[in-house]
Design an enzyme around this catalytic site. Structure first.
Site, short mmCIF file in Angstrom:
data_model
loop_
_atom_site.label_atom_id
_atom_site.label_comp_id
_atom_site.label_asym_id
_atom_site.label_seq_id
_atom_site.Cartn_x
_atom_site.Cartn_y
_atom_site.Cartn_z
N HIS A 31 11.07 31.95 2.37
CA HIS A 31 10.25 32.01 3.60
C HIS A 31 8.92 32.26 3.37
CE1 HIS A 31 10.72 36.45 2.46
NE2 HIS A 31 12.00 36.30 2.53
N GLY A 33 7.08 35.16 2.97
CA GLY A 33 7.01 36.35 2.21
C GLY A 33 6.96 35.62 0.82
N HIS A 34 7.89 34.82 0.23
CA HIS A 34 8.02 34.36 -0.96
C HIS A 34 6.82 33.56 -1.25
CE1 HIS A 34 12.47 34.41 -0.31
NE2 HIS A 34 12.42 35.17 -1.52
N LYS A 146 8.65 44.80 -0.54
CA LYS A 146 9.55 45.11 0.35
C LYS A 146 10.93 45.47 -0.39
CE LYS A 146 12.92 42.14 2.09
NZ LYS A 146 14.12 42.82 1.77
N ARG A 184 17.76 37.56 4.07
CA ARG A 184 19.02 37.79 4.94
C ARG A 184 18.78 37.62 6.61
NH1 ARG A 184 22.61 40.67 1.61
NH2 ARG A 184 21.68 41.08 -0.42
#
Length: 257
Positions: A31, A33-34, A146, A184
């Site tokens: 996503h 964030g990655h 995170k 998740r």
């Protein structure tokens, strides 16, 4: 370029030298964030490898491992758009060949919070990360904040084992409603997804010191249970850290105090 074997990976990296190599370790289901980690690596390194490996040794719940999303084709398309130089996506038997008998264990920082609720989890993380560093021979590795406790475990093992790699922590990316981006999240039903930002709001309450109110707000929002909600000093920084289950999905988050 998707590489499956350690020998192929090392051959490619050897051909890049003396370029600076960055690695972004992931379990896939990528996503934004990655992708923020990939962009940070691209900004600082000549070549960037993204590893995609759902590491079985860090799952203490077999059902969680089975349900973890595996989306290699779409992941590869996203990474191609970011200009990643190589994807390393080994099969489990390449990482853990027959007879594998070694575990890396980091004491202290790994023991509370996630360590207490997921026995063996950080041993699995520390072992696979150590192996990925050795496989890629990267100069820098990029991890999201995170997973704050995980980041501190990785920093500790690199310092303790004198590994020749720099660990770079990158800020958590959030959805507009405050929910931390996570693979998740895709497992949440629409109804649960609407409730999930309560975790972010509760952490803001916890920052003021009212942990009881923060826990009550999480449960009132519809979360089934809370593993922990604490203010802790990890890595020399005080953070609010939380893990709670919603719609059968365990979510974790943290923020600075």
């Amino acid at each position: 370029m998707i590489l499956r074997t350690i020998s192929d990976l090392r051959g490619v990296v050897a051909g890049w030298r003396p370029a600076t190599v960055g690695v972004v370790p992931t379990m896939g289901a990528l996503h934004d964030g990655h992708l923020s980690l990939v962009r940070a690596a691209k900004a600082e390194c000549d070549r960037v490898i993204v590893t995609i490996f759902v590491n079985p040794t860090q799952f203490n719940n077999p059902d969680d491992l089975a349900k973890y999303p595996r989306t290699e084709e779409s992941d590869a398309a996203l990474l191609a758009g970011e200009g990643v130089d190589a994807i390393f996506a080994p099969r489990p038997e390449e990482v853990y060949p027959q007879g594998f008998a070694t575990t890396v264990s980091v004491s202290g920082v790994s023991e509370p919070l996630e360590g207490a609720h997921r026995p063996g989890h950080f041993d699995g993380v520390a072992t696979v990360v150590t192996k990925l560093f050795g496989m890629t021979r990267a100069d820098r590795a990029y991890f999201g904040e995170k997973d704050w406790q995980q980041l501190q475990v990785v920093r500790r093992l690199v310092a303790d084992l004198n590994l020749p790699i720099e660990i770079v922590g990158c800020p958590t990316l959030r959805e507009p409603d405050g929910l931390a981006m996570s693979s998740r999240n895709a497992r949440l039903s629409p109804e649960a997804r609407a409730k999930a930002p309560a975790l972010y709001r509760a952490m803001q309450v916890a920052r003021t010191g009212d942990l009881d109110r923060a826990r009550a707000e999480i449960l009132a929002a519809g979360f089934e249970s809370i593993d922990y909600l604490e203010v802790a000093d990890l890595g020399g920084v005080r953070r609010v850290l939380v893990a709670a289950t919603l719609d059968g999905v365990r979510l974790i988050d943290n923020m600075a105090v």
